[in-house]
Enzyme design. Structure first.
Site: not given
Lengths: 332, 332
Positions: B57, B219
């Site tokens: 991320h 995700h």
């Protein structure tokens, strides 16, 4: 083609409108000429710095307008040179009586259009000088280019010459500084995927699932060769070797830009930077400053490039000087 | 799978090594525990701020360590919660006697592991409080989550609570501030492509050439629905409508994050920001501050998210306060 655009026709205009409202304190936009300008002029009259090129390389150039970098950037259509009119409008807008420096990447269209604007500006009494970037060691002569291409070093030069302009250096000094940076800087890139130009609607070229293109240009122009995909360590060698073969970077504090082409995650860029630094240290090159991130991009291309500049104390001081732009900010 | 990595197994370790050498003045890395720490402690003892989560991320969280944001970030494997040991090591490292605040995104593994670390730290005499983020309006309960997911608001909260911690506020005040930010913030995202987790080697899900996934998680978890591809204007409506339906953002100065998921060019993010702002203004929402760029990413996913926070004068002052991290820097 899946892109978050309204249409290929309005992509550049829409992006400039978004930039303007995203950075109202930093930028203003001349929408007629598609020129991005500093919101607040420098406190002292200084040499004006103008760059520009095709859109699709953001943050280059429009994101580097502001204190310590550019005074204006001309946004051409995607991967298309800005017109002489655009460059002339930018040049007029930033001239504060001390002259204007054009920072131009070596592509045939850019060179011609900046030169035409320079001639007209000169006829109007505006002193203009030019720095031409041709830092890409990958190929000589290419699609869009006679000679080497201007790539990643451009943003490094804009930072350094921008800082020098804020110091009040004159036009001749800045032009000489810029040429010396170009002489001492080199870049090399690779792509894992093509990019897709909105107006074309399909990838510029095809790369197989196990291939990379070494020496890629920032518009999807062909590189040196197509190779089987390799891991980060070998990819770093593929990028660093040609740089060191082309220029001696030992004995000087270097500035290293590990640049993402747009679609490569930051995680991978950090992995690559670790590998690049390891190789450079083993080869006796001292990296004094670095930058890791998406700075000179190629739309949605995956891949990265390495730029090295053999610096000196003056350049390191200029690098560390405050900069306040949407795409690069420190010390402000 | 084409990625600039040495191997899936070493990806996180290699990325942390690259980060460490890229930011030697800002960061140090505890490689045993995979914890990124501030190089220079705060000048006055302050509450320690710890966050973390799966890698992939970036710049969240490891890139937000530094003055004005986090004191430590734990890097889990790709899209995998950090272990209690990692969180405990970070907590011990940053405790300066004023307690430690854990900033946790609402995923089952993260919640469990941060809580376990909190209990052990408490048994050692370290005061720990927690802020849990669940800003994603897209879905309730999802792969990896009971309740709403924590997404883009996380970096906004890290900035704001980080600034408040630098001011010397105490642990209880910071926890309350964090909860109030979570209460007043909402996010919504969409994806144009899947991401590919290195260890899996293939895209997490399939999206057709004319489809988008609305309400995507960070995700690759399923979103609300799969829709035919739309232009930027309609995409902005798809993101803003659910935010405004879920919370009243009128009457407060809002902070707006237009976040890229990793592979979407900045040009498109600016186009999207222009459209989002236009809609918000038409709906009576005043955007007082904004941020446009890749901040909470999902590896090589193309797409974007919008985060809105109903702020107030205190929060705007905290937003404007100096921050000096690899991923966010101003005023320093």
């Amino acid at each position: 083609m899946k892109k978050l655009l309204n249409s290929a026709d309005t992509a550049v205009a829409d992006a400039l409108r978004g930039m303007e409202v995203a950075h109202p304190d930093h930028l203003r936009v001349d929408h007629v000429n598609r020129v991005v300008l500093r919101r607040t002029p420098a406190s002292q009259p200084k040499v004006g710095l103008v760059s520009g090129g095709g859109t699709g390389h953001e943050p280059l150039h429009v994101g580097y307008v502001g204190h310590g970098m550019l005074d204006a950037a001309c946004a051409g259509e995607v991967f298309t040179s800005p017109t002489p009119d655009q460059v002339l409008a930018a040049t007029r807008a930033v001239d504060a009586g001390r002259g204007v420096l054009h920072i131009v990447k070596n592509y045939t269209g850019d060179v011609l259009n900046f030169e035409m604007a320079q001639e007209i500006a000169a006829a109007e009494g505006i002193r203009v000088d030019q720095v031409l970037l041709d830092d890409d060691v990958a190929v000589v002569d290419s699609l869009y280019t006679a000679g080497r291409r201007g790539v990643g070093l451009t943003m490094v030069l804009e930072k350094l010459v921008g800082a020098a302009a804020e110091q009040g250096r004159d036009l001749g000094e800045l032009a000489q500084l810029g040429r010396s940076i170009n002489d001492r800087g080199r870049s090399m890139g690779l792509a894992l995927t093509s990019c897709t130009v909105p107006a074309a609607g399909r990838p510029t070229f095809d790369l197989g699932p196990d291939e990379l293109e070494l020496g890629i240009g920032i518009h999807g122009e062909p590189g040196r060769e197509r190779l089987p995909m390799v891991g980060a360590r070998d990819a770093a060698e593929l990028l660093v070797d040609p740089l060191l073969a082309d220029h001696d970077f030992t004995g000087a504090p270097t500035i290293c830009l590990l640049n993402g082409m747009g679609a490569t995650p930051l995680m991978e860029l950090y992995v690559m930077y670790g590998e690049v630094l390891r190789i450079l240290e083993a080869r006796g090159v001292e990296v004094a400053r670095n930058l890791v991130g998406n700075h000179v991009t190629s739309l949605d291309m995956a891949g990265c490039s390495v730029t090295l500049l053999a610096a000196d104390d003056d350049l390191l001081t200029l690098w560390d000087a405050p900069v306040n732009t949407p795409g690069l900010r420190w010390g402000c």
